[in-house]
Motif scaffolding. Sequence first.
Motif, mmCIF file in Angstrom:
data_model
loop_
_atom_site.group_PDB
_atom_site.id
_atom_site.type_symbol
_atom_site.label_atom_id
_atom_site.label_comp_id
_atom_site.label_asym_id
_atom_site.label_seq_id
_atom_site.Cartn_x
_atom_site.Cartn_y
_atom_site.Cartn_z
ATOM 1 N N ALA A 79 0.825 -1.219 0.000
ATOM 2 C CA ALA A 79 0.000 0.000 0.000
ATOM 3 C C ALA A 79 0.856 1.266 0.000
ATOM 4 C CB ALA A 79 -0.920 -0.012 1.217
ATOM 5 N N GLY A 80 2.205 1.091 -0.047
ATOM 6 C CA GLY A 80 3.088 2.249 -0.192
ATOM 7 C C GLY A 80 3.711 2.750 1.097
ATOM 8 N N TYR A 81 3.486 2.074 2.211
ATOM 9 C CA TYR A 81 4.097 2.511 3.479
ATOM 10 C C TYR A 81 5.550 2.056 3.528
ATOM 11 C CZ TYR A 81 -0.702 3.476 4.741
ATOM 12 O OH TYR A 81 -1.968 3.976 4.744
ATOM 13 N N ALA A 82 6.359 2.760 4.336
ATOM 14 C CA ALA A 82 7.792 2.431 4.437
ATOM 15 C C ALA A 82 7.956 1.031 5.042
ATOM 16 C CB ALA A 82 8.499 3.456 5.298
ATOM 17 N N PRO A 83 8.819 0.197 4.446
ATOM 18 C CA PRO A 83 9.038 -1.148 5.007
ATOM 19 C C PRO A 83 9.474 -1.098 6.469
ATOM 20 C CG PRO A 83 10.121 -0.923 2.868
ATOM 21 C CD PRO A 83 9.588 0.435 3.224
ATOM 22 N N GLU A 84 10.243 -0.057 6.838
ATOM 23 C CA GLU A 84 10.707 0.046 8.229
ATOM 24 C C GLU A 84 9.513 0.245 9.184
ATOM 25 O OE1 GLU A 84 11.936 1.711 5.671
ATOM 26 O OE2 GLU A 84 14.028 1.050 5.523
ATOM 27 N N ALA A 85 8.561 1.105 8.754
ATOM 28 C CA ALA A 85 7.374 1.335 9.586
ATOM 29 C C ALA A 85 6.549 0.043 9.672
ATOM 30 C CB ALA A 85 6.539 2.463 8.988
ATOM 31 N N ALA A 86 6.448 -0.642 8.531
ATOM 32 C CA ALA A 86 5.675 -1.900 8.505
ATOM 33 C C ALA A 86 6.333 -2.944 9.410
ATOM 34 C CB ALA A 86 5.587 -2.417 7.067
ATOM 35 N N TYR A 87 7.686 -2.959 9.387
ATOM 36 C CA TYR A 87 8.420 -3.918 10.233
ATOM 37 C C TYR A 87 8.103 -3.661 11.702
ATOM 38 C CZ TYR A 87 12.230 -6.135 12.741
ATOM 39 O OH TYR A 87 12.945 -6.882 13.637
ATOM 40 N N PHE A 88 8.165 -2.385 12.107
ATOM 41 C CA PHE A 88 7.900 -2.064 13.511
ATOM 42 C C PHE A 88 6.497 -2.508 13.924
ATOM 43 C CE2 PHE A 88 11.602 0.779 14.009
ATOM 44 C CZ PHE A 88 11.987 0.334 15.268
ATOM 45 N N GLU A 89 5.519 -2.191 13.073
ATOM 46 C CA GLU A 89 4.128 -2.471 13.440
ATOM 47 C C GLU A 89 3.799 -3.957 13.475
ATOM 48 O OE1 GLU A 89 1.960 -0.649 14.786
ATOM 49 O OE2 GLU A 89 3.234 1.115 14.595
ATOM 50 N N CYS A 90 4.377 -4.702 12.519
ATOM 51 C CA CYS A 90 3.925 -6.091 12.348
ATOM 52 C C CYS A 90 4.860 -7.119 12.978
ATOM 53 C CB CYS A 90 3.744 -6.407 10.860
ATOM 54 S SG CYS A 90 2.514 -5.340 10.099
ATOM 55 N N LEU A 91 6.083 -6.724 13.307
ATOM 56 C CA LEU A 91 6.994 -7.714 13.903
ATOM 57 C C LEU A 91 7.587 -7.219 15.223
ATOM 58 C CD1 LEU A 91 9.486 -10.031 12.072
ATOM 59 C CD2 LEU A 91 10.070 -9.027 14.258
ATOM 60 N N ASN A 117 13.070 -12.826 1.798
ATOM 61 C CA ASN A 117 12.022 -11.851 1.492
ATOM 62 C C ASN A 117 12.365 -10.494 2.104
ATOM 63 O OD1 ASN A 117 11.081 -11.819 4.248
ATOM 64 N ND2 ASN A 117 10.176 -13.819 3.847
ATOM 65 N N GLN A 118 11.571 -9.498 1.717
ATOM 66 C CA GLN A 118 11.868 -8.125 2.136
ATOM 67 C C GLN A 118 11.749 -7.954 3.655
ATOM 68 O OE1 GLN A 118 9.206 -5.184 0.532
ATOM 69 N NE2 GLN A 118 10.707 -3.518 0.743
ATOM 70 N N LEU A 119 10.803 -8.653 4.246
ATOM 71 C CA LEU A 119 10.627 -8.556 5.701
ATOM 72 C C LEU A 119 11.921 -8.939 6.418
ATOM 73 C CD1 LEU A 119 8.903 -8.421 8.362
ATOM 74 C CD2 LEU A 119 8.317 -10.802 7.947
ATOM 75 N N GLU A 120 12.540 -10.027 5.991
ATOM 76 C CA GLU A 120 13.755 -10.481 6.653
ATOM 77 C C GLU A 120 14.932 -9.544 6.381
ATOM 78 O OE1 GLU A 120 12.227 -12.263 8.901
ATOM 79 O OE2 GLU A 120 13.987 -13.563 8.927
ATOM 80 N N GLU A 121 14.983 -8.983 5.154
ATOM 81 C CA GLU A 121 16.067 -8.021 4.837
ATOM 82 C C GLU A 121 15.934 -6.763 5.694
ATOM 83 O OE1 GLU A 121 16.033 -7.050 0.637
ATOM 84 O OE2 GLU A 121 16.031 -9.207 0.209
ATOM 85 N N VAL A 122 14.723 -6.223 5.721
ATOM 86 C CA VAL A 122 14.501 -4.992 6.503
ATOM 87 C C VAL A 122 14.722 -5.284 7.983
ATOM 88 C CG1 VAL A 122 12.749 -3.306 7.195
ATOM 89 C CG2 VAL A 122 12.865 -4.069 4.846
ATOM 90 N N GLY A 123 14.257 -6.442 8.426
ATOM 91 C CA GLY A 123 14.391 -6.802 9.840
ATOM 92 C C GLY A 123 15.844 -6.843 10.255
ATOM 93 N N LYS A 124 16.680 -7.417 9.406
ATOM 94 C CA LYS A 124 18.103 -7.519 9.759
ATOM 95 C C LYS A 124 18.701 -6.118 9.889
ATOM 96 C CE LYS A 124 22.507 -9.565 8.726
ATOM 97 N NZ LYS A 124 23.008 -8.471 9.524
ATOM 98 N N LYS A 125 18.355 -5.260 8.914
ATOM 99 C CA LYS A 125 18.871 -3.886 8.932
ATOM 100 C C LYS A 125 18.410 -3.157 10.213
ATOM 101 C CE LYS A 125 17.314 -0.525 6.250
ATOM 102 N NZ LYS A 125 16.649 -0.005 5.062
ATOM 103 N N MET A 126 17.144 -3.320 10.536
ATOM 104 C CA MET A 126 16.605 -2.625 11.711
ATOM 105 C C MET A 126 17.235 -3.153 13.004
ATOM 106 S SD MET A 126 14.545 -0.508 10.381
ATOM 107 C CE MET A 126 13.566 0.107 11.721
ATOM 108 N N ARG A 127 17.413 -4.465 13.072
ATOM 109 C CA ARG A 127 17.978 -5.031 14.307
ATOM 110 C C ARG A 127 19.450 -4.651 14.466
ATOM 111 N NH1 ARG A 127 14.429 -9.092 12.702
ATOM 112 N NH2 ARG A 127 16.079 -10.237 11.648
ATOM 113 N N ASP A 128 20.147 -4.456 13.324
ATOM 114 C CA ASP A 128 21.542 -4.000 13.409
ATOM 115 C C ASP A 128 21.611 -2.601 14.028
ATOM 116 O OD1 ASP A 128 22.542 -6.324 12.429
ATOM 117 O OD2 ASP A 128 22.844 -5.605 10.378
ATOM 118 N N LEU A 129 20.529 -1.831 13.869
ATOM 119 C CA LEU A 129 20.501 -0.490 14.468
ATOM 120 C C LEU A 129 20.066 -0.538 15.937
ATOM 121 C CD1 LEU A 129 18.734 1.424 11.525
ATOM 122 C CD2 LEU A 129 21.175 1.424 12.088
#
Length: 336
Positions: A218-230, A312-324
Amino acid sequence: MSAEVFYDDDADLAVIQGKKVAVLGYGSQGHAHSLSLRDSGVEVVIGLQEGSKSRPKAEEAGLKVLTPAEAAKWADVIMILVPDTVQAKLYAEEIAPNLSAGNSLFFGHGFNIRYDLIQAPADVNVAMVAPKGPGHMVRRQFVDGKGVPALVAVEQDPSGDTQAVALSYAKAIGGTRAGVLKTTFKEETETDLFGEQVVLCGGTAELIRAGFETLVEAGYAPEAAYFECLHELKLIVDMIYEGGLTNMWYSVSDTAEYGGVSRGSRIITDETRKEMKRILGEIQDGTFAKEWVAESEKRENFKKLQAVQTDNQLEEVGKKMRDLMPWVQRKITETA
Ligand SMILES: NC(=O)C1=CN([C@@H]2O[C@H](COP(=O)(O)OP(=O)(O)OC[C@H]3O[C@@H](n4cnc5c(N)ncnc54)[C@H](OP(=O)(O)O)[C@@H]3O)[C@@H](O)[C@H]2O)C=CC1
Ligand SMILES: CC[C@](O)(C(C)=O)C(=O)O
Ligand SMILES: [Mg+2]
Ligand SMILES: [Mg+2]
């Protein structure tokens, strides 16, 4: 009828301290059981094939390693903690020829007994000590002076004291600190498979992925989606764990509460509940067990399904976010 629950005072550590225990396998559960048994003063050896990848890990931890056949021959109590689909072959080739009357065959999950893949002689005790959590958490909790709840079941009891031995074993790995429930191989196997397929692993993973993908599409930032859903799921689950659903509903905003109680049943629909019953039926009638034993040979379909979950994108974004967020990460285990 409610289940019988045992705590530290109901189990005598001296019982298992008086036995020679072989733990076959040094993976998730195997490393946790063997290290905690040893720390509880139990004589333990590990059974692993020559050339096993786990051998150096067990030896570095100071444990004695024999082949599964040698370990089974030496032991009074043989705990089988290799993957469910290799247990029947290991039993036939290395354990059965080395069993003596009065030995005890222990399991961490009832799969092979429930589906008749292993049939022990009548003069051998058969029991289960099944921690209700991943092996690395079983070990971490033990080291922290706590424990993961466990289930015990006795299938065969020619010696007459198998429950006392199982409870003593459960105490040695920290289970009675948290509470040990009495069950049967049938109940443990069927509820464990149902839980991991429908709610804990399968259902949760699909819910997270579907929510994440809906927001990103739906066009939301993957980082925002990661926070909300995982990411935030852990915080919500912690509240549920500590005080049930009531605690969670009490703590979230009334906007979240109204949105959740009015929309949740549109996600888990009557059709979803029917599918849960179908999945339970496949567990009860042995369809799933047959499928999994056959699939475990070549694992072609399994590998494809695994890739969907991990590439998948969820796992890629998740790794990036967790590294932060280094505080989020904790090494999966101290020892294995
Ligand atoms: N994972 C968990 O947290 C839970 C598991 N259980 C149950 O516990 C049991 C063990 O599961 P888990 O700990 O996940 O298993 P793992 O997959 O982590 O076990 C791997 C270990 O088994 C060894 N192994 C594999 N094949 C053989 C073989 N043919 N002969 C001897 N050793 C072998 C491996 O050696 P190598 O390194 O050489 O491959 C490794 O040491 C299962 O019954 C499972 O259902 C129950 C509750 C939770
Ligand atoms: C939830 C998965 C599990 O049943 C477990 C850790 O209890 C498993 O088989 O790993
Ligand atoms: Mg389980
Ligand atoms: Mg399981």
